[in-house]
Design an enzyme around this catalytic site. Structure first.
Site, PDB file in Angstrom:
ATOM      1  N   GLY A  47      -3.531 -11.264  14.000  1.00 35.70           N
ATOM      2  CA  GLY A  47      -4.972 -11.381  13.779  1.00 35.70           C
ATOM      3  C   GLY A  47      -5.170 -12.543  12.828  1.00 35.70           C
ATOM      4  O   GLY A  47      -4.587 -13.611  13.012  1.00 35.70           O
ATOM      5  N   GLU A  48      -5.940 -12.319  11.786  1.00 37.26           N
ATOM      6  CA  GLU A  48      -6.128 -13.353  10.764  1.00 37.26           C
ATOM      7  C   GLU A  48      -5.749 -12.722   9.426  1.00 37.26           C
ATOM      8  O   GLU A  48      -6.394 -11.773   8.978  1.00 37.26           O
ATOM      9  CB  GLU A  48      -7.593 -13.812  10.808  1.00 37.26           C
ATOM     10  CG  GLU A  48      -7.905 -14.943   9.862  1.00 37.26           C
ATOM     11  CD  GLU A  48      -7.040 -16.172  10.097  1.00 37.26           C
ATOM     12  OE1 GLU A  48      -6.844 -16.549  11.272  1.00 37.26           O
ATOM     13  OE2 GLU A  48      -6.546 -16.739   9.113  1.00 37.26           O
ATOM     14  N   SER A  49      -4.694 -13.255   8.809  1.00 31.77           N
ATOM     15  CA  SER A  49      -4.147 -12.571   7.633  1.00 31.77           C
ATOM     16  C   SER A  49      -5.141 -12.461   6.480  1.00 31.77           C
ATOM     17  O   SER A  49      -5.178 -11.447   5.785  1.00 31.77           O
ATOM     18  CB  SER A  49      -2.848 -13.243   7.174  1.00 31.77           C
ATOM     19  OG  SER A  49      -3.056 -14.613   6.929  1.00 31.77           O
ATOM     20  N   CYS A  79       3.194 -11.685  13.495  1.00 30.78           N
ATOM     21  CA  CYS A  79       2.317 -12.837  13.300  1.00 30.78           C
ATOM     22  C   CYS A  79       1.556 -12.719  11.968  1.00 30.78           C
ATOM     23  O   CYS A  79       2.167 -12.809  10.913  1.00 30.78           O
ATOM     24  CB  CYS A  79       1.412 -13.025  14.505  1.00 30.78           C
ATOM     25  SG  CYS A  79       0.828 -14.715  14.637  1.00 30.78           S
ATOM     26  N   ARG A 106       1.963 -20.671   7.053  1.00 30.78           N
ATOM     27  CA  ARG A 106       0.944 -20.289   8.039  1.00 30.78           C
ATOM     28  C   ARG A 106       0.674 -21.433   9.013  1.00 30.78           C
ATOM     29  O   ARG A 106       0.828 -22.599   8.656  1.00 30.78           O
ATOM     30  CB  ARG A 106      -0.363 -19.938   7.331  1.00 30.78           C
ATOM     31  CG  ARG A 106      -0.275 -18.701   6.479  1.00 30.78           C
ATOM     32  CD  ARG A 106      -1.602 -18.419   5.800  1.00 30.78           C
ATOM     33  NE  ARG A 106      -2.635 -18.064   6.756  1.00 30.78           N
ATOM     34  CZ  ARG A 106      -3.937 -18.155   6.529  1.00 30.78           C
ATOM     35  NH1 ARG A 106      -4.382 -18.632   5.389  1.00 30.78           N
ATOM     36  NH2 ARG A 106      -4.806 -17.788   7.444  1.00 30.78           N
ATOM     37  N   ILE A 134       0.890 -17.606  18.902  1.00 34.12           N
ATOM     38  CA  ILE A 134      -0.529 -17.988  18.797  1.00 34.12           C
ATOM     39  C   ILE A 134      -0.837 -18.350  17.348  1.00 34.12           C
ATOM     40  O   ILE A 134      -0.823 -17.480  16.472  1.00 34.12           O
ATOM     41  CB  ILE A 134      -1.452 -16.838  19.271  1.00 34.12           C
ATOM     42  CG1 ILE A 134      -1.100 -16.408  20.702  1.00 34.12           C
ATOM     43  CG2 ILE A 134      -2.919 -17.261  19.187  1.00 34.12           C
ATOM     44  CD1 ILE A 134      -1.767 -15.105  21.144  1.00 34.12           C
ATOM     45  N   ARG A 135      -1.085 -19.615  17.090  1.00 32.85           N
ATOM     46  CA  ARG A 135      -1.304 -20.105  15.709  1.00 32.85           C
ATOM     47  C   ARG A 135      -0.309 -19.435  14.743  1.00 32.85           C
ATOM     48  O   ARG A 135      -0.682 -18.894  13.700  1.00 32.85           O
ATOM     49  CB  ARG A 135      -2.740 -19.863  15.255  1.00 32.85           C
ATOM     50  CG  ARG A 135      -3.741 -20.768  15.967  1.00 32.85           C
ATOM     51  CD  ARG A 135      -5.153 -20.585  15.431  1.00 32.85           C
ATOM     52  NE  ARG A 135      -5.631 -19.230  15.613  1.00 32.85           N
ATOM     53  CZ  ARG A 135      -6.015 -18.722  16.783  1.00 32.85           C
ATOM     54  NH1 ARG A 135      -5.997 -19.453  17.858  1.00 32.85           N
ATOM     55  NH2 ARG A 135      -6.428 -17.481  16.847  1.00 32.85           N
ATOM     56  N   HIS A 170       3.719 -12.664  19.184  1.00 32.73           N
ATOM     57  CA  HIS A 170       3.011 -11.437  19.566  1.00 32.73           C
ATOM     58  C   HIS A 170       3.858 -10.635  20.550  1.00 32.73           C
ATOM     59  O   HIS A 170       3.766 -10.856  21.760  1.00 32.73           O
ATOM     60  CB  HIS A 170       1.664 -11.798  20.215  1.00 32.73           C
ATOM     61  CG  HIS A 170       0.602 -12.151  19.235  1.00 32.73           C
ATOM     62  ND1 HIS A 170      -0.426 -11.304  18.909  1.00 32.73           N
ATOM     63  CD2 HIS A 170       0.424 -13.259  18.483  1.00 32.73           C
ATOM     64  CE1 HIS A 170      -1.212 -11.872  18.007  1.00 32.73           C
ATOM     65  NE2 HIS A 170      -0.708 -13.064  17.727  1.00 32.73           N
ATOM     66  N   GLU A 172       3.529  -7.777  21.662  1.00 39.69           N
ATOM     67  CA  GLU A 172       2.773  -6.761  22.417  1.00 39.69           C
ATOM     68  C   GLU A 172       2.077  -7.343  23.647  1.00 39.69           C
ATOM     69  O   GLU A 172       1.512  -6.605  24.433  1.00 39.69           O
ATOM     70  CB  GLU A 172       1.733  -6.109  21.483  1.00 39.69           C
ATOM     71  CG  GLU A 172       0.474  -6.920  21.190  1.00 39.69           C
ATOM     72  CD  GLU A 172       0.679  -8.093  20.226  1.00 39.69           C
ATOM     73  OE1 GLU A 172       1.831  -8.422  19.871  1.00 39.69           O
ATOM     74  OE2 GLU A 172      -0.343  -8.711  19.854  1.00 39.69           O
TER      75      GLU A 172
HETATM   76  N1  GLN Z   1      -2.880 -17.957  11.868  1.00 40.35           N
HETATM   77  C1  GLN Z   1      -3.071 -16.572  11.588  1.00 40.35           C
HETATM   78  C2  GLN Z   1      -3.040 -16.289  10.081  1.00 40.35           C
HETATM   79  O1  GLN Z   1      -2.773 -17.129   9.312  1.00 40.35           O
HETATM   80  C3  GLN Z   1      -2.043 -15.718  12.292  1.00 40.35           C
HETATM   81  C4  GLN Z   1      -2.237 -15.842  13.780  1.00 40.35           C
HETATM   82  C5  GLN Z   1      -1.898 -14.625  14.561  1.00 40.35           C
HETATM   83  O2  GLN Z   1      -1.703 -13.532  14.032  1.00 40.35           O
HETATM   84  N2  GLN Z   1      -1.883 -14.800  15.853  1.00 40.35           N
HETATM   85  O3  GLN Z   1      -3.291 -15.207   9.668  1.00 40.35           O
END
Ligand code: GLN
EC number: 4.3.3.6
Length: 196
Positions: A47-49, A79, A106, A134-135, A170, A172
């Site tokens: 997600g987004e940390s 992630c 990150r 993903i990112r 990821h 999952e």
């Molecule tokens: N870039 C996100 C972060 O810094 C992590 C990306 C992800 O969980 N797919 O939190």
């Protein structure tokens, strides 16, 4: 039956539920800290940390998750979840849960490679594992007790420190459930050890 919770404050938690079930364990969505008492292992999804940290604080999860891990119960960070587990982020000491001895970067693969898939060999877990990034962050450095299970382009992307597991991608999002199955067996082992 082994029960694994998926922290469901934000991010890709539904797919994790499916992956845990496909690996033969019971999966529950965790939205309140009291639920931690009912599970044997915890997955912290992508997600987004920074957003997830805000919600962890808002719902009072920070100390309860630390206590859960410190009691020997396994935690798997994927992630953004990996970032939350790390002791050091982007060279600063402002960690979130700070449970694993490792330093992470990150969005480490850069803009051009925002998202990609590759086949990885994960030591003792799987060869030719289909990993979706993903990112994604990567792990720049691990401590003595942290074992490197996989690298990509010379960067660490899967690491394990005892009952704590972290990956950059990821696990999952595909039908390849072998890394989740590895976590399920870590949880089964810890359950046996904690019960004896
Ligand atoms: N870039 C996100 C972060 O810094 C992590 C990306 C992800 O969980 N797919 O939190």
């Amino acid at each position: 039956m082994t029960t694994i919770g998926v922290l469901a404050l934000q991010g890709a938690f539904r797919e994790h539920i499916r992956s845990v079930e496909a690996s033969g364990a019971t999966a529950v969505i965790i939205k309140r800290k009291e639920q931690l008492e009912t599970i044997d292992g915890l997955i912290i999804p992508g997600g987004e940390s920074t957003t997830m940290r805000r919600l962890i604080d808002q719902y009072g999860f920070l100390e309860p998750i630390r206590a859960f891990a410190n009691a020997g119960k396994p935690v798997f960070g994927t992630c953004a979840g990996l970032i939350l587990l790390a002791g050091e982020i982007d060279g600063s000491h402002d960690a979130h849960l700070g449970l694993m001895d490792m330093s992470v970067r990150r969005n480490a693969f850069g803009r051009q490679r925002d998202s990609f898939e590759t086949d990885l060999d994960i030591k003792g877990v799987a060869d030719g594992y289909n990993a979706v990034f993903i990112r994604a962050p990567y792990i720049e450095r691990v401590g003595e007790k942290t074992e490197v299970l996989a690298t990509y382009d010379d960067h660490i992307v899967v690491a394990q420190e005892g009952h704590l597991l972290a990956c950059s991608f990821h696990p999952e999002l595909t039908k390849d459930h072998r890394l989740t199955a590895h976590f399920v067996s870590m949880v089964e082992n810890s359950k046996r050890t904690l019960a004896s």
